[in-house]
Design an enzyme around this catalytic site. Structure first.
Site, PDB file in Angstrom:
ATOM      1  N   GLU A 123       0.872  -1.174   0.000  1.00 21.45           N
ATOM      2  CA  GLU A 123       0.000   0.000   0.000  1.00 21.45           C
ATOM      3  C   GLU A 123       0.911   1.227   0.000  1.00 21.45           C
ATOM      4  O   GLU A 123       1.806   1.325   0.840  1.00 21.45           O
ATOM      5  CB  GLU A 123      -0.878  -0.018   1.249  1.00 21.45           C
ATOM      6  N   GLU A 152      -8.113  11.026   2.677  1.00 22.50           N
ATOM      7  CA  GLU A 152      -8.286  10.118   3.808  1.00 22.50           C
ATOM      8  C   GLU A 152      -8.523  10.916   5.075  1.00 22.50           C
ATOM      9  O   GLU A 152      -7.913  11.970   5.284  1.00 22.50           O
ATOM     10  CB  GLU A 152      -7.058   9.226   3.986  1.00 22.50           C
TER      11      GLU A 152
END
Length: 225
Positions: A117, A209
């Protein structure tokens, strides 16, 4: 983001605005959160994930534009971009990013083989994620210094279920809300630092985010070469 488990909701994706049905009042009152989903919308790939802890709304708008508003509590991440990603892509982004607390605006994606990620953070709220990572030095890309780092998630959610995987970080120290990211500069820097950047790309998006924070973002993305 702690990870993403894909949920196929093609019918919702086609509408652009993802939300609970109007008749589901109980669930709306409980969470007021857009259901997790990913897919194609108006020529761009999008991904939206929330752990359900925040009141959050994700909306796909025309072309490469999306909008997110979120309240306190929980973890969420969403955005638009491409699938598959590339090591070297020129990504232009612009818009409004107004976080209150811990939040990132980043080029964000995953690879498999190895499962990784990664974040190229262009702006952040109250917490610089490179401060909690193994320090891999710095690199100059796109007119600014970025701090490089690596973290490891153990038994955490991912695109392939619960897994242990590395996270790669490149965090811009001169924050911005618009500009062009040459992703190749960052992947090359990670490679020089000894990280494996030869995985098979999954999606690559410009994501917003939030982590136990609140805020609003309306971002437009484009591949400019």
């Amino acid at each position: 983001m702690v990870g993403f488990t894909p949920v196929a909701l093609a019918a919702l994706a086609a509408t652009g605005a993802l939300a609970f049905p109007a008749g589901n009042a109980t669930e709306l009152e409980k969470r007021q959160t857009t259901p997790n989903s990913e897919g194609w919308h108006d020529g761009y790939y999008y991904s939206w994930w929330s752990d359900g802890g925040a009141q959050a709304t994700y909306t796909n708008l025309e072309g490469g534009t999306y909008e997110i508003s979120w309240g306190d509590g929980g973890n969420l991440v969403g955005g638009k971009g491409w699938n598959p990603g590339l090591n070297a892509r020129a990504i232009h982004f612009e818009g409004v990013y107004q976080p209150n607390g811990n939040s990132y605006l980043a080029v964000y994606g995953w690879t498999r083989n190895p499962l990784v990620e990664y974040y190229i953070v262009e702006n952040f709220g109250t917490y610089d994620p490179s401060s909690g990572a193994t320090d891999l030095g710095t690199v100059e890309c796109d007119g600014s210094i970025y701090r490089l780092g690596k973290t490891t998630r153990v038994n955490a959610p991912s695109i392939d279920g619960t897994q242990t995987f590395d996270q790669y970080w490149s965090v811009r120290q001169d924050k911005r809300t618009s500009g062009t990211v040459q992703t190749g500069c960052h992947f090359d820097a990670w490679a020089r630092a000894g990280l494996n950047v030869n995985g098979d790309h999954y999606y690559q998006i410009v994501a917003t985010e939030g982590y136990f924070s609140s805020g609003y973002a309306r971002i437009t993305v484009a591949d400019v070469g």
